[in-house]
Design an enzyme around this catalytic site. Structure first.
Site, PDB file in Angstrom:
ATOM      1  N   LYS A   6     -37.436 -54.727  30.046  1.00  0.00           N
ATOM      2  CA  LYS A   6     -37.146 -54.523  28.603  1.00  0.00           C
ATOM      3  C   LYS A   6     -36.290 -55.274  27.376  1.00  0.00           C
ATOM      4  O   LYS A   6     -36.284 -55.933  26.716  1.00  0.00           O
ATOM      5  CB  LYS A   6     -37.380 -53.346  27.610  1.00  0.00           C
ATOM      6  CG  LYS A   6     -38.594 -51.984  27.651  1.00  0.00           C
ATOM      7  CD  LYS A   6     -38.531 -52.178  27.089  1.00  0.00           C
ATOM      8  CE  LYS A   6     -40.037 -50.159  27.172  1.00  0.00           C
ATOM      9  NZ  LYS A   6     -40.617 -50.288  27.291  1.00  0.00           N
ATOM     10  N   ASP A  28     -30.961 -43.405  23.428  1.00  0.00           N
ATOM     11  CA  ASP A  28     -32.557 -44.143  24.042  1.00  0.00           C
ATOM     12  C   ASP A  28     -32.627 -45.232  23.544  1.00  0.00           C
ATOM     13  O   ASP A  28     -32.920 -46.267  22.391  1.00  0.00           O
ATOM     14  CB  ASP A  28     -34.434 -43.703  23.591  1.00  0.00           C
ATOM     15  CG  ASP A  28     -35.152 -44.546  24.362  1.00  0.00           C
ATOM     16  OD1 ASP A  28     -34.391 -44.870  24.835  1.00  0.00           O
ATOM     17  OD2 ASP A  28     -35.799 -43.722  23.988  1.00  0.00           O
ATOM     18  N   CYS A  51     -47.182 -44.266  23.599  1.00  0.00           N
ATOM     19  CA  CYS A  51     -46.207 -43.059  24.007  1.00  0.00           C
ATOM     20  C   CYS A  51     -45.735 -42.595  22.924  1.00  0.00           C
ATOM     21  O   CYS A  51     -44.086 -41.901  23.274  1.00  0.00           O
ATOM     22  CB  CYS A  51     -45.773 -43.848  25.231  1.00  0.00           C
ATOM     23  SG  CYS A  51     -46.709 -44.484  26.891  1.00  0.00           S
ATOM     24  N   HIS A  93     -39.883 -41.760  21.501  1.00  0.00           N
ATOM     25  CA  HIS A  93     -41.009 -41.657  22.902  1.00  0.00           C
ATOM     26  C   HIS A  93     -41.128 -40.584  23.956  1.00  0.00           C
ATOM     27  O   HIS A  93     -39.741 -40.184  23.910  1.00  0.00           O
ATOM     28  CB  HIS A  93     -40.331 -43.024  24.015  1.00  0.00           C
ATOM     29  CG  HIS A  93     -41.388 -44.338  24.473  1.00  0.00           C
ATOM     30  ND1 HIS A  93     -41.134 -43.638  25.604  1.00  0.00           N
ATOM     31  CD2 HIS A  93     -41.765 -45.144  24.773  1.00  0.00           C
ATOM     32  CE1 HIS A  93     -42.381 -44.284  26.939  1.00  0.00           C
ATOM     33  NE2 HIS A  93     -42.783 -44.897  26.027  1.00  0.00           N
ATOM     34  N   GLN A 132     -35.395 -49.693  23.633  1.00  0.00           N
ATOM     35  CA  GLN A 132     -36.213 -50.629  22.204  1.00  0.00           C
ATOM     36  C   GLN A 132     -34.317 -51.618  21.766  1.00  0.00           C
ATOM     37  O   GLN A 132     -34.901 -52.437  20.676  1.00  0.00           O
ATOM     38  CB  GLN A 132     -36.735 -50.197  21.456  1.00  0.00           C
ATOM     39  CG  GLN A 132     -38.025 -50.008  22.104  1.00  0.00           C
ATOM     40  CD  GLN A 132     -38.742 -50.781  22.368  1.00  0.00           C
ATOM     41  OE1 GLN A 132     -38.495 -52.172  22.235  1.00  0.00           O
ATOM     42  NE2 GLN A 132     -39.856 -50.837  23.186  1.00  0.00           N
TER      43      GLN A 132
HETATM   44  N1  PLP Z   1     -38.124 -45.195  25.241  1.00  0.00           N
HETATM   45  C1  PLP Z   1     -38.535 -46.082  24.609  1.00  0.00           C
HETATM   46  C2  PLP Z   1     -38.249 -46.485  22.915  1.00  0.00           C
HETATM   47  C3  PLP Z   1     -39.482 -46.892  24.742  1.00  0.00           C
HETATM   48  O1  PLP Z   1     -39.802 -48.095  23.898  1.00  0.00           O
HETATM   49  C4  PLP Z   1     -39.921 -46.809  26.288  1.00  0.00           C
HETATM   50  C5  PLP Z   1     -40.683 -47.954  26.573  1.00  0.00           C
HETATM   51  O2  PLP Z   1     -41.766 -48.414  26.356  1.00  0.00           O
HETATM   52  C6  PLP Z   1     -39.015 -46.117  27.356  1.00  0.00           C
HETATM   53  C7  PLP Z   1     -38.205 -45.117  26.870  1.00  0.00           C
HETATM   54  C8  PLP Z   1     -39.789 -45.333  28.690  1.00  0.00           C
HETATM   55  O3  PLP Z   1     -39.464 -46.476  29.711  1.00  0.00           O
HETATM   56  P1  PLP Z   1     -39.289 -46.594  31.076  1.00  0.00           P
HETATM   57  O4  PLP Z   1     -41.015 -46.780  30.800  1.00  0.00           O
HETATM   58  O5  PLP Z   1     -38.952 -48.521  31.200  1.00  0.00           O
HETATM   59  O6  PLP Z   1     -39.178 -45.786  31.469  1.00  0.00           O
END
Ligand code: PLP
Length: 404
Positions: A222, A196, A362, A119, A199
């Protein structure tokens, strides 16, 4: 405890109020569970005060609620110590914290290894670090279905590598990362590992000790918790070795005109007033999630996603993205219909009461890898039911009829 999707849905006030909604955008944000909503309301009505500052009773109650939330998060992550839990505003803030606090000590010639499936939250902060510190970025390649190609790990995680930052599960393909070989490769060269978990956390308790990583980042929204709060978990020694990222109230030992000393973690990384009620809500959400029958929940969401994948395979002109084997992935299903823009497909689906996301999610480097601009993504949570898949499939038939 025996699982029923309908009963689970009853724990989500928004869904209870929207009977016609087929909410399949859980990878973007999960719905807020009643446990979190109740905890936030109760906190705001009975214990609202700033934390780690006041000595009056209400402030001490707020302190206790905030630190209890830290313990609840630690329990969900199987962390060795609650003080390994740093509250942030979300995954993005947690990763940026590491990119600054850890990354700013790096020098030209040092390397950070990522994958092409990240992401942007776990991509752009490292590119910004490259611009600041002159480090080199190395990218783990992908297999054709989007899973990380770990056969080439030794080539990418070199003796110059200082950190490997990879997703625990892709927000586009749902592919789950096997972190063990990555941790082993990083350990062999003395590099740290950041996962990270944005998900992953909503699909059941995580065991950071067993994963063996140094840092783990995720967002409350999430994981069926509130917006505006997230977590950076860091192994005690890894956090203790880092300087602060943001300066301000709450993160200091002593401030004089000449110099400032830092509070120990986690406060060192929580400058300013933290998201207090949000942390309390997240703690309650994770406490509730921890008690759920996860084997049944997994079987249920995997069955829904597998049914969708099977039905999609039968549609003409459909390109599916990601591994087909549900054992290698989470219930996130991305695809394209030939010649149709994902946004147009989503609009038709919306007319059927189906909420899914279309776009690059993203993850533009991953989209480029697949040779597409974007994709339609349906992502499942345990409150989803067969009827949600039926509505999605009916909407797709409609999209193919009306948009072609
Ligand atoms: N990393 C992953 C794999 C994500 O799916 C997301 C959000 O869709 C993020 C990071 C970023 O999360 P946040 O926007 O809540 O900081």
């Amino acid at each position: 405890m025996s699982f029923s999707a309908a009963k689970w849905r009853g724990h989500f006030p928004l869904l209870a109020a929207h009977h016609d909604l087929h909410y399949l955008d859980n990878a973007a944000t999960g719905q807020l569970c009643a446990a979190a909503l109740d905890a936030i309301t109760s906190h705001e009505l009975t214990h609202r005060a700033n934390v780690l500052r006041g000595t009056y009773r209400l402030a001490e109650q707020a302190d206790a609620a905030y630190e209890n939330a830290r313990r609840q998060v630690a329990a969900y992550l199987n962390a060795a110590d609650a003080d390994e839990v740093v509250f942030t505003s979300g995954t993005t803030a947690a990763i940026n914290l590491v990119a600054h606090a850890f990354g700013d000590a790096l020098k030209p010639g040092d390397e950070v290894a990522l994958s092409l499936a990240e992401h942007h939250s776990n991509f752009v902060p490292w590119q910004m670090l490259r611009a600041r510190r002159g480090v080199a970025l190395r990218f783990l390649p992908l297999m054709p279905d989007g899973r990380l190609d770990l056969a080439r790990l030794d080539e990418i995680v070199t003796p110059r590598c200082r950190l490997v930052a990879v997703t625990h599960a892709s927000n586009v393909t749902g592919a789950a990362t096997d972190l063990a070989p990555i941790v082993a490769a990083a350990r062999a060269v003395g590099a740290r590992v950041l996962a990270d978990g944005a998900q992953a956390v909503q699909h059941g308790p995580v065991n950071v000790e067993a994963l063996g990583v140094d840092f783990y980042a995720f967002s409350g929204h999430k994981a069926f918790g509130p917006n505006g709060v997230g977590v950076l978990w860091g192994k005690g020694a890894a956090l203790a070795a880092l300087p602060p990222f943001l300066g301000g109230g709450g993160m200091i030992g002593r401030v004089t005109p000449g110099e400032t000393t830092w509070a120990p973690p986690p406060r060192r990384f929580e400058a300013g007033t933290p998201p207090i009620a949000q942390a309390v809500g997240l703690g309650a959400a994770l406490d509730w999630l921890r008690a759920q029958p996860w084997a049944e929940l997994h079987a249920h969401t995997a069955r829904l996603a597998q049914r969708l994948v099977g039905a999609l395979a039968a549609l003409p002109g459909l390109t599916f993205i990601g591994p087909r084997d549900m054992r290698q992935r989470l219930p996130i299903v991305s695809f394209n219909l030939d010649g149709l823009h994902p946004h147009d497909v989503c609009q038709v689906l919306d007319r059927h009461g189906v909420a899914v996301r279309g776009g690059h999610h993203c993850a533009q480097p991953l989209m480029e890898f697949f040779g597409v601009q974007g994709a339609v993504r349906a992502s499942f949570a345990p409150y989803n039911e067969e009827g949600d898949v039926d509505a999605l499939l009916a909407g797709l038939q409609d999209a193919m009829r009306t948009l072609a």
